[in-house]
Design a protein around this motif. Sequence first.
Motif, short mmCIF file in Angstrom:
data_model
loop_
_atom_site.label_atom_id
_atom_site.label_comp_id
_atom_site.label_asym_id
_atom_site.label_seq_id
_atom_site.Cartn_x
_atom_site.Cartn_y
_atom_site.Cartn_z
N LEU A 30 0.81 -1.23 0.17
CA LEU A 30 0.07 -0.11 0.03
C LEU A 30 0.94 1.24 -0.10
O LEU A 30 0.59 2.16 -0.89
CB LEU A 30 -1.07 -0.16 1.25
CG LEU A 30 -1.77 0.97 1.17
CD1 LEU A 30 -2.86 1.17 0.25
CD2 LEU A 30 -2.71 1.18 2.68
N ALA A 31 2.01 1.39 0.91
CA ALA A 31 2.73 2.40 0.75
C ALA A 31 3.38 2.70 -0.54
O ALA A 31 3.64 3.75 -1.01
CB ALA A 31 4.03 2.12 2.12
N ILE A 32 3.80 1.56 -1.11
CA ILE A 32 4.59 1.45 -2.40
C ILE A 32 3.65 2.31 -3.45
O ILE A 32 3.70 3.18 -4.48
CB ILE A 32 5.13 0.48 -2.93
CG1 ILE A 32 6.36 0.03 -2.20
CG2 ILE A 32 5.64 0.50 -4.28
CD1 ILE A 32 6.81 -1.52 -2.28
N PHE A 33 2.28 1.79 -3.48
CA PHE A 33 1.22 2.23 -4.24
C PHE A 33 0.85 3.68 -4.22
O PHE A 33 0.78 4.60 -4.99
CB PHE A 33 -0.03 1.43 -3.98
CG PHE A 33 -1.30 1.67 -4.78
CD1 PHE A 33 -1.37 1.59 -6.33
CD2 PHE A 33 -2.26 2.67 -4.27
CE1 PHE A 33 -2.40 2.01 -6.90
CE2 PHE A 33 -3.30 3.23 -5.07
CZ PHE A 33 -3.41 2.64 -6.55
N VAL A 34 0.82 4.13 -3.04
CA VAL A 34 0.67 5.56 -2.76
C VAL A 34 1.88 6.38 -3.11
O VAL A 34 1.63 7.49 -3.64
CB VAL A 34 0.46 5.76 -1.21
CG1 VAL A 34 0.33 7.26 -0.79
CG2 VAL A 34 -1.08 5.16 -0.65
N VAL A 35 2.99 5.92 -2.90
CA VAL A 35 4.07 6.84 -3.51
C VAL A 35 4.29 6.82 -4.87
O VAL A 35 4.11 7.87 -5.37
CB VAL A 35 5.54 6.11 -2.73
CG1 VAL A 35 6.79 6.67 -3.75
CG2 VAL A 35 5.53 6.17 -1.35
N ILE A 36 3.92 5.82 -5.63
CA ILE A 36 4.14 5.76 -7.17
C ILE A 36 2.91 6.62 -7.61
O ILE A 36 3.00 7.23 -8.67
CB ILE A 36 4.09 4.44 -7.66
CG1 ILE A 36 5.22 3.56 -7.17
CG2 ILE A 36 3.67 4.36 -9.12
CD1 ILE A 36 5.22 2.04 -7.71
N THR A 75 1.28 9.02 -5.97
CA THR A 75 1.74 10.51 -5.93
C THR A 75 2.57 11.07 -6.87
O THR A 75 2.46 12.24 -7.29
CB THR A 75 2.12 10.61 -4.49
OG1 THR A 75 1.19 10.12 -3.55
CG2 THR A 75 2.44 12.11 -4.20
N VAL A 76 3.56 10.29 -7.19
CA VAL A 76 4.79 10.92 -8.06
C VAL A 76 4.01 10.95 -9.36
O VAL A 76 4.30 11.92 -10.04
CB VAL A 76 5.91 9.82 -8.07
CG1 VAL A 76 6.92 10.19 -9.14
CG2 VAL A 76 6.51 9.86 -6.82
N ALA A 77 3.29 9.91 -9.94
CA ALA A 77 2.34 10.01 -11.07
C ALA A 77 1.80 11.42 -11.39
O ALA A 77 1.75 12.00 -12.42
CB ALA A 77 1.81 8.97 -11.50
N MET A 78 0.90 11.58 -10.26
CA MET A 78 0.14 12.72 -10.25
C MET A 78 0.85 14.14 -10.16
O MET A 78 0.63 15.06 -10.93
CB MET A 78 -0.74 12.74 -8.89
CG MET A 78 -1.95 11.80 -9.22
SD MET A 78 -2.82 11.48 -7.74
CE MET A 78 -4.06 12.99 -7.66
N LEU A 79 1.96 14.03 -9.45
CA LEU A 79 2.89 15.24 -9.71
C LEU A 79 3.40 15.68 -10.96
O LEU A 79 3.61 16.65 -11.39
CB LEU A 79 3.97 15.24 -8.39
CG LEU A 79 3.45 15.35 -6.99
CD1 LEU A 79 4.53 15.12 -6.00
CD2 LEU A 79 2.77 16.74 -6.71
N LEU A 80 3.76 14.51 -11.60
CA LEU A 80 4.53 14.41 -12.84
C LEU A 80 3.48 15.08 -13.94
O LEU A 80 3.90 15.83 -14.97
CB LEU A 80 5.22 12.98 -13.25
CG LEU A 80 6.31 12.60 -12.67
CD1 LEU A 80 6.71 11.20 -13.20
CD2 LEU A 80 7.57 13.75 -12.87
#
Length: 65
Positions: free
Chosen positions: A25-31, A33-38
Amino acid sequence: MSELPALPVTFRPSRTRAVLLTAGLAIFVVITTVAMLLEQLTPGRSSASSSPVPFSSPCWPCSPG
């Protein structure tokens, strides 16, 4: 026959499952978040693109003038 000894904490299925689900779940949230910021970034907003001399300049890194 004697019973098997209790498993160490590391190998208990319920705790292992909880750790793996939490890590996933933590990895999913990080990926995510990064995708949305990109998506919000554009090539013109980068700090490197605001330099006065473009990288394609034959005189780079010479200063103009």
